[in-house]
Design a protein around this motif. Structure first.
Motif, PDB file in Angstrom:
ATOM      1  N   PHE A   1       0.827  -1.212   0.000  1.00 19.07           N
ATOM      2  CA  PHE A   1       0.000   0.000   0.000  1.00 19.07           C
ATOM      3  C   PHE A   1       0.858   1.258   0.000  1.00 19.07           C
ATOM      4  O   PHE A   1       0.572   2.211  -0.734  1.00 19.07           O
ATOM      5  CB  PHE A   1      -0.919   0.010   1.219  1.00 19.07           C
ATOM      6  CG  PHE A   1      -1.535   1.356   1.493  1.00 19.07           C
ATOM      7  CD1 PHE A   1      -2.495   1.883   0.633  1.00 19.07           C
ATOM      8  CD2 PHE A   1      -1.138   2.096   2.599  1.00 19.07           C
ATOM      9  CE1 PHE A   1      -3.048   3.133   0.878  1.00 19.07           C
ATOM     10  CE2 PHE A   1      -1.688   3.342   2.846  1.00 19.07           C
ATOM     11  CZ  PHE A   1      -2.648   3.861   1.983  1.00 19.07           C
TER      12      PHE A   1
ATOM     13  N   ASP B   1       2.219   1.748  -3.524  1.00 17.46           N
ATOM     14  CA  ASP B   1       1.177   2.188  -4.455  1.00 17.46           C
ATOM     15  C   ASP B   1       0.761   3.626  -4.164  1.00 17.46           C
ATOM     16  O   ASP B   1       0.537   4.423  -5.089  1.00 17.46           O
ATOM     17  CB  ASP B   1      -0.040   1.257  -4.353  1.00 17.46           C
ATOM     18  CG  ASP B   1       0.229  -0.126  -4.923  1.00 17.46           C
ATOM     19  OD1 ASP B   1       1.231  -0.262  -5.659  1.00 17.46           O
ATOM     20  OD2 ASP B   1      -0.542  -1.053  -4.643  1.00 17.46           O
ATOM     21  N   PHE B   2       0.641   3.958  -2.889  1.00 17.81           N
ATOM     22  CA  PHE B   2       0.265   5.322  -2.508  1.00 17.81           C
ATOM     23  C   PHE B   2       1.302   6.326  -3.007  1.00 17.81           C
ATOM     24  O   PHE B   2       0.949   7.389  -3.538  1.00 17.81           O
ATOM     25  CB  PHE B   2       0.130   5.403  -0.984  1.00 17.81           C
ATOM     26  CG  PHE B   2      -0.236   6.773  -0.471  1.00 17.81           C
ATOM     27  CD1 PHE B   2      -1.558   7.169  -0.390  1.00 17.81           C
ATOM     28  CD2 PHE B   2       0.750   7.660  -0.075  1.00 17.81           C
ATOM     29  CE1 PHE B   2      -1.900   8.440   0.076  1.00 17.81           C
ATOM     30  CE2 PHE B   2       0.430   8.931   0.387  1.00 17.81           C
ATOM     31  CZ  PHE B   2      -0.900   9.317   0.461  1.00 17.81           C
TER      32      PHE B   2
ATOM     33  N   ASP C   1      -4.118   2.715  -8.720  1.00 21.72           N
ATOM     34  CA  ASP C   1      -5.361   3.439  -8.477  1.00 21.72           C
ATOM     35  C   ASP C   1      -5.072   4.858  -8.014  1.00 21.72           C
ATOM     36  O   ASP C   1      -3.956   5.191  -7.618  1.00 21.72           O
ATOM     37  CB  ASP C   1      -6.187   2.694  -7.421  1.00 21.72           C
ATOM     38  CG  ASP C   1      -6.658   1.340  -7.927  1.00 21.72           C
ATOM     39  OD1 ASP C   1      -6.959   1.235  -9.125  1.00 21.72           O
ATOM     40  OD2 ASP C   1      -6.712   0.398  -7.114  1.00 21.72           O
TER      41      ASP C   1
ATOM     42  N   LEU D   1      -7.190   4.550  -3.200  1.00 24.68           N
ATOM     43  CA  LEU D   1      -6.303   3.754  -2.343  1.00 24.68           C
ATOM     44  C   LEU D   1      -6.520   4.073  -0.872  1.00 24.68           C
ATOM     45  O   LEU D   1      -6.595   3.180  -0.023  1.00 24.68           O
ATOM     46  CB  LEU D   1      -4.842   4.020  -2.721  1.00 24.68           C
ATOM     47  CG  LEU D   1      -4.300   3.333  -3.970  1.00 24.68           C
ATOM     48  CD1 LEU D   1      -2.925   3.890  -4.321  1.00 24.68           C
ATOM     49  CD2 LEU D   1      -4.202   1.822  -3.751  1.00 24.68           C
TER      50      LEU D   1
END
Length: 678
Positions: free
Chosen positions: A229, A232-233, A361, A366
């Motif tokens: 996460f 991705d963030f 995303d 997210l």
């Protein structure tokens, strides 16, 4: 310190753009830092997993319950040593197997602890005149600790420990000023094995009560998907601009490194995903590797975990861990400020292009799905501010991480179908929860073994008074000058850090070098933070520049050129420690060392020293990059470098001179188009 097994975590993140050879090479550097662990199968794997889970469960229990110190430390060391001998082979030819001598060493480690705990106060009271069995078990413990360090970290740290033991034994034979009265085997074993001043001293205390709990916490975050996460963030938040790839590395290194505290694992985990993006926007191989390694280095100095040495700072200074976190806030901000400046300059200097981050995303999507991962990250600080001890804070933060992971099926540490039908034990054994519990114990082994070995060094220094002797020699060479003493101390820390890990480097220098600074009026908290920051340089300095070497393996660059690039990115921030030892005003960067001191602090002074230091970092960044508003001339570059060094030296005269040089350099850049034809 790592959350879980960093080798597994790093390799799990590798993308399709990084080939198998690069992965294998990067894995070798992780193994140099974390140890080349066995990969076992069958009943052996099940047994080791059960032992590691039991070790994590025991330490989670001790976080909440009361276990006597005389029991907790020996049991912790016995568990660490036993798992070390089962997880790390005596030599590469016996890797992925457990030989009979490994079982003997593991059982002997347990026997040593049982003998010590059963001996109770009677055994402790006779430490100055130990019995034959006391000496036998004490020597066995020394040998076991040295061998565990050799298996997990290589030959250098055990050789240093043997050198210190020889120093304690050969005192009368040494030349002045190193001479001392000398100690026999019985007295040495009594201190090392039968008291809380040797192997079971402050380093093992921190390892058994804090470091392992943080590795368990980090493993819970990793196996609940928090690491993915954070990546991705960062990609989503920073993508789509020429500086997006570089900014992503900076932000992701903070989010990934903060909970783990491991420089090499953060570098490899991040580099395997981010390097294709860096290459796409225009970073050449060595520059990309240098930036990745610099980002990984930030993991060791970033709250809320920092490196394992941060827990030792709290123990040595007898202050709360919250105070250590407080001291790290501004230096961490300045470190990442320097990296952000560097990537901004890179984008302009190399004319980088925009990069498109695929299959990620939006930030809001997210965050809406996985917001609870941020809650897990900040919960430690929240609990400490609420008044809990660091041990209880990380315990409850781990509970929060476990509970919040259950909010979504794809992050749950226990599968939703755990109790549905037959096969409960099979589903439990394969669950992320068991893997996290196992990873928490396996991940602490190399650090805990180093802490046990560091206890040998601390015990010898305490017994012989070596720290006072060494500090007197350093001050004499420096002629009483605080600046020269700080430079000599930094060099000593740096040289020792070339050979040993950050934790060991900090411990050695905290007991032999810190007294030199404190004798000249530097507060203890500033002296220890100074040593901690220069110990971190061992991550980016050959021949043990593991983070740059691992980054080079991923990018395909030259290891030594990558190391030089890493130095370019990190040098501006590493002048910061001189600010808080050379002048009382510089202690404002450490927020005066504690929450109590902060209540009566001069906030204007703190703001002033922070701003001038940030300006100095900006000047050094521009000088080292050769780019400010535009490409610099040699004169402009020289002005900026000198200005940066002046601004890093506390005092209003140096600050005014530094600001004047910055203004002069920028004025020359602004006037250049008017003075030169187009």
């Amino acid at each position: 310190m790592t959350g879980g097994n960093p080798q597994t975590a790093a390799r799990a993140q590798l993308g399709a753009d990084v080939d198998a050879a690069a992965l294998e090479k990067a894995g070798e550097y992780i193994e140099q830092e974390e140890g080349a662990a066995n990969r076992l199968g069958g009943w052996l794997a099940a047994f080791v997993t059960a032992a590691a889970v039991a070790m994590s469960a025991f330490h989670l229990y001790t976080a909440y319950a009361i276990v006597p110190t005389q029991t907790l430390r020996p049991v912790h060391v016995a568990m660490v040593l036993a798992l070390c001998f089962l997880m790390f082979p005596v030599a590469p030819r016996w890797r992925h197997r457990v030989m009979w001598w490994d079982w003997v060493a593991a059982l002997l480690a347990i026997a040593v602890a049982v003998y010590l705990v059963q001996g109770g106060d009677d055994l402790t009271d006779r430490n100055t005149s130990p019995l034959a069995w006391d000496i036998a078990f004490g020597i066995a413990l020394l040998v076991l600790v040295l061998e565990a360090m050799r298996r997990t970290s290589g030959w250098i740290m055990p050789a240093i420990c043997v050198g210190f033991l020889a120093y304690a034994l050969a005192g009368p034979l040494l030349p002045a000023p190193w001479t001392h009265k000398g100690y026999d085997i019985g007295r040495l074993v009594g201190v090392m094995y039968m008291t809380l001043e040797g192997i079971f001293g402050s380093a093992v205390d921190v390892s058994s009560s804090l470091i392992i709990l943080f590795t368990i916490f980090g493993a819970f975050l990793q196996h609940s998907g928090a690491g993915k996460f954070y990546l991705d963030f960062s990609f989503s938040a920073m993508g789509g601009r020429p500086t997006g790839a570089g900014r992503t590395v900076v932000l992701a290194s903070f989010l990934l490194g903060g909970p783990s505290g491991s420089g090499v694992a953060t570098t490899v985990t991040l580099g395997s995903v981010a390097y294709p993006m860096l290459a796409r926007v225009g970073y050449e191989k060595n520059a990309a590797g240098g930036l990745l390694a610099a980002g990984g280095l930030g993991a060791i100095i970033s709250p809320p975990v920092l490196g394992a040495a941060a827990f030792l700072i709290a123990e040595f200074l007898k202050i709360s861990y919250l105070d250590v976190l407080l001291m790290a806030v501004i230096p961490t901000v300045l470190f990442y400020f320097a990296l952000f400046l560097m990537v901004e300059i890179d984008a302009r200097k190399f004319g980088m292009q925009q990069a498109v981050f695929d299959k990620v995303d939006s930030v809001w999507l997210l965050t809406r799905r996985y917001w609870f991962h941020f809650l897990s990250l900040v919960s430690i600080v929240f609990f400490m501010l609420w008044g809990y001890s660091p041990v209880l804070s990380v315990f409850w933060a781990t509970v929060v991480s476990f509970a919040t992971s259950l909010l979504r099926r794809d992050t749950a540490l226990l599968p939703y179908d755990l109790f549905s039908g037959p096969g409960f034990w099979r589903r439990l054994a394969g669950s992320p929860f068991v893997k996290a519990m196992e990873g928490g114990s396996i991940g602490v082994l190399n650090v805990a073994a180093t802490c046990a070995g560091a206890g040998i060094i601390v015990g010898v220094v305490t017994l012989t008074g070596l720290g006072l002797k060494f500090s007197s020699i350093v001050i004499a060479y420096a002629g009483g000058s605080l600046l020269l003493t700080a430079i000599f101390t930094a060099l000593v820390v740096w040289v020792i850090g070339l050979a040993v890990p950050v934790t060991a480097s900090y411990i050695i220098c905290a007991v032999i070098a810190a007294p030199a600074l404190t004798k000249l009026g530097v507060p203890e908290f500033a002296a220890h933070m100074f040593i901690f920051y220069y110990a971190v340089l061992s991550e980016v300095s050959p021949p043990t520049a593991l983070s740059p070497f691992a980054a080079a393996a991923i990018t395909g660059g030259d290891p030594y050129k990558t190391t030089l690039q890493c130095w370019k990115y990190t040098v501006p921030a590493f002048l910061v420690p001189f600010v808080f030892v050379l002048d009382p005003s510089g202690q404002g960067l450490l927020l005066m060392g504690s929450t109590k001191a902060l209540a009566t602090a001069n906030w204007w002074s703190i703001a002033e020293v922070t701003i001038t230091c940030a300006l100095g970092i900006a000047a050094l960044a521009a000088g080292f990059q050769g780019w400010a508003l535009r490409r610099t001339t040699r004169l402009e570059r020289g002005l900026l470098l000198v200005a940066g060094f002046l601004l890093a030296y506390p005092g209003w005269i140096a600050d005014l001179a530094g600001i004047a040089l910055v203004v002069a350099a920028l004025a020359l850049q602004l006037l250049k188009p008017r003075l030169q034809p187009a």
